[in-house]
Motif scaffolding. Structure first.
Motif, short mmCIF file in Angstrom:
data_model
loop_
_atom_site.label_atom_id
_atom_site.label_comp_id
_atom_site.label_asym_id
_atom_site.label_seq_id
_atom_site.Cartn_x
_atom_site.Cartn_y
_atom_site.Cartn_z
N PHE A 12 81.03 55.16 75.22
CA PHE A 12 80.60 56.52 74.93
C PHE A 12 79.21 56.55 74.30
O PHE A 12 78.45 57.50 74.51
CB PHE A 12 81.62 57.22 74.02
CG PHE A 12 82.84 57.69 74.75
CD1 PHE A 12 82.75 58.67 75.72
CD2 PHE A 12 84.09 57.14 74.47
CE1 PHE A 12 83.87 59.11 76.41
CE2 PHE A 12 85.21 57.57 75.16
CZ PHE A 12 85.10 58.56 76.13
N TYR A 13 78.87 55.52 73.55
CA TYR A 13 77.53 55.45 72.98
C TYR A 13 76.49 55.40 74.10
O TYR A 13 75.46 56.10 74.05
CB TYR A 13 77.38 54.23 72.08
CG TYR A 13 76.00 54.08 71.48
CD1 TYR A 13 75.60 54.86 70.40
CD2 TYR A 13 75.09 53.17 72.01
CE1 TYR A 13 74.33 54.74 69.85
CE2 TYR A 13 73.81 53.03 71.47
CZ TYR A 13 73.44 53.82 70.40
OH TYR A 13 72.17 53.70 69.87
N ALA A 14 76.78 54.60 75.14
CA ALA A 14 75.85 54.50 76.28
C ALA A 14 75.73 55.84 77.00
O ALA A 14 74.63 56.26 77.38
CB ALA A 14 76.34 53.41 77.24
N ILE A 15 76.87 56.52 77.18
CA ILE A 15 76.83 57.81 77.87
C ILE A 15 76.06 58.84 77.05
O ILE A 15 75.22 59.58 77.59
CB ILE A 15 78.27 58.31 78.14
CG1 ILE A 15 78.99 57.36 79.11
CG2 ILE A 15 78.25 59.72 78.72
CD1 ILE A 15 80.45 57.70 79.34
N TYR A 16 76.33 58.88 75.75
CA TYR A 16 75.62 59.83 74.88
C TYR A 16 74.11 59.60 74.93
O TYR A 16 73.33 60.55 74.99
CB TYR A 16 76.10 59.69 73.43
CG TYR A 16 77.49 60.22 73.17
CD1 TYR A 16 78.11 61.10 74.04
CD2 TYR A 16 78.18 59.85 72.02
CE1 TYR A 16 79.38 61.59 73.79
CE2 TYR A 16 79.45 60.33 71.75
CZ TYR A 16 80.04 61.20 72.64
OH TYR A 16 81.30 61.69 72.39
N GLN A 17 73.70 58.33 74.87
CA GLN A 17 72.27 58.01 74.88
C GLN A 17 71.62 58.51 76.17
O GLN A 17 70.52 59.08 76.13
CB GLN A 17 72.08 56.49 74.74
CG GLN A 17 72.37 55.94 73.36
CD GLN A 17 71.35 56.42 72.34
OE1 GLN A 17 71.57 57.41 71.63
NE2 GLN A 17 70.23 55.74 72.26
N ILE A 18 72.28 58.28 77.28
CA ILE A 18 71.71 58.70 78.57
C ILE A 18 71.61 60.22 78.64
O ILE A 18 70.60 60.78 79.08
CB ILE A 18 72.55 58.14 79.73
CG1 ILE A 18 72.41 56.62 79.78
CG2 ILE A 18 72.12 58.76 81.06
CD1 ILE A 18 73.32 55.94 80.78
N LEU A 19 72.67 60.92 78.20
CA LEU A 19 72.66 62.37 78.26
C LEU A 19 71.58 62.96 77.34
O LEU A 19 70.93 63.95 77.69
CB LEU A 19 74.03 62.93 77.86
CG LEU A 19 75.16 62.71 78.87
CD1 LEU A 19 76.48 63.24 78.32
CD2 LEU A 19 74.85 63.37 80.21
#
Length: 391
Positions: free
Chosen positions: A89-96
């Motif tokens: 989720f950290y990776a997804i949040y960063q991308i978004l």
């Protein structure tokens, strides 16, 4: 690389959409020109297993010191799962957060709990931007969808797997939705009907949900269900979806005609079930322009009495007509009575039929397969161009 760099931005973004998001991100190191290309692609898809492999690469040989939250889990398996989830989720949040421009397509495939606040946050972010046209949530668990998902009014394609739709209190409809795919989605008949009625442009519908996921009580739901699909062209449903929501006394005809329906697929169909043949013929009668019929047969568990009832009733369906049907496909045909009788009926009522593809149940012995094949090939055909393929 110089040739690719000279391509129009739109083409570069289209190319980046074809590769996994973590690979697209790695193109930022190619040059200054490429540093921000991947942040503008309109399609984002996150797959847990693939993305996890990428995040693991940053742990180093000795690993990373567990956080306080991770250390709160006593079991190593729990700690590992929590670590994996946090990284994902950290990776997804960063991308978004870094993403620039509209997001037209968004996909997420992962294992989640019944409630997942992280996914709630992601969907809330998407609803605020409100640019998503294609949304795919492949979640493998009974995740309850938040209400703001239904505010994505730009949606044209929606795929849900392993989700729960409780109710739609303020839902005003998906006015642009043309494709809806529900895989093991828990929903009531009333809510399903409201959802379908709120999609006036729906052309493609897939419902792969059995009786345990669809909560229905009305015997007349088959008629109600068809009334919700005025412009449907592609329809794929599980027979078990109807096993609970239709009665054995439903009408031979319904008032609604699916004039636009060209493709019909029925999965998990037991030919020996007393409702199977009447149900099939009812759908066929309601689809005068049907071009392809596909049946994926389920293994029968019914006695000879039930089989005989279904077979004898087939004689009452001589008035059906399939003027536009050009292809019939049946997989795992096992019923020597009802299945063959149905094929015989279709062959006799389809004057433009060109291709019939039938695969026999693999547990039939060689003699049984030979007998079934001979009967199939001996049936009279209304179409002089039909080609029957048996495997």
């Amino acid at each position: 690389m110089n040739r690719i760099s000279r391509l129009p931005i739109g083409i570069i973004e289209s190319i980046l959409c074809l590769i996994p998001i973590q690979e697209a991100a790695r193109t930022s190191i190619l040059s200054k020109e490429w540093r921000y290309h991947w942040l503008k692609i309109p399609k984002l898809e996150f797959i847990q297993d693939i993305l996890q492999e990428s995040t693991d690469e940053f742990d180093g040989a000795g690993g990373v010191e567990p956080s306080v939250l991770e250390q709160s889990f006593n079991q190593p398996s729990e700690r590992k799962e929590m670590t994996s989830r946090c990284k994902l989720f950290y990776a997804i949040y960063q991308i978004l957060l870094m993403h620039q421009g509209p997001i037209h397509e968004f996909g997420l495939r992962m294992h989640v709990d019944d409630s997942c606040v992280e996914i709630d946050h992601i969907l809330l972010h998407l609803s605020k931007k409100n640019t998503v046209k294609k949304l795919k949530l492949d979640l493998y668990r009974n995740y309850t969808l938040p209400s703001f998902l239904f505010s994505l009014h730009q949606l044209t394609d929606l795929y849900l797997n392993g989700c729960v739709i409780d109710n739609l209190p303020s839902f005003t409809g998906f006015s642009s939705l043309t494709t809806l795919n529900l895989q093991e989605v828990y929903i009531s008949e009333k809510t399903l009907r409201r959802l379908l009625l709120s999609c006036p442009l729906l052309k493609r519908l897939t419902i792969a949900s059995d009786a345990s996921t669809i909560d229905a009580n009305e015997d007349s739901i088959i008629a109600n269900f068809m009334e919700c699909l005025p412009v449907i062209e592609y329809l794929s449903v599980w027979f078990s979806f109807y096993g609970v929501i239709i009665s054995t006394c439903y009408p031979r005809k319904v008032s609604t005609t699916l004039v636009h329906l060209k493709y019909l697929c029925v999965e998990c169909l037991p030919f020996g079930h007393i409702c199977s043949l009447p149900f099939l013929v009812l759908l066929i009668r309601s689809a005068p322009n049907l071009e392809k019929l596909k049946l994926e047969v389920a293994e029968d568990h019914f006695d000879d009495i039930v089989r005989f009832i279904g077979f004898s009733k087939l004689k009452t369906y001589s008035d059906i007509s399939l003027e536009h049907l050009n292809e019939l496909e049946i997989t795992d045909l096992s019923d020597p009575k009802n299945g063959l009788a149905f094929v015989k009926l279709i062959l006799a009522k389809s004057p433009v039929l060109k291709k019939v593809k039938i695969s026999l149940w693999d547990q039939l012995n060689t003699d049984e397969k030979l007998q079934v094949s001979k009967k199939l090939l001996s049936f009279p055909c209304a179409s002089p161009l039909v080609k029957v393929i048996i495997s």
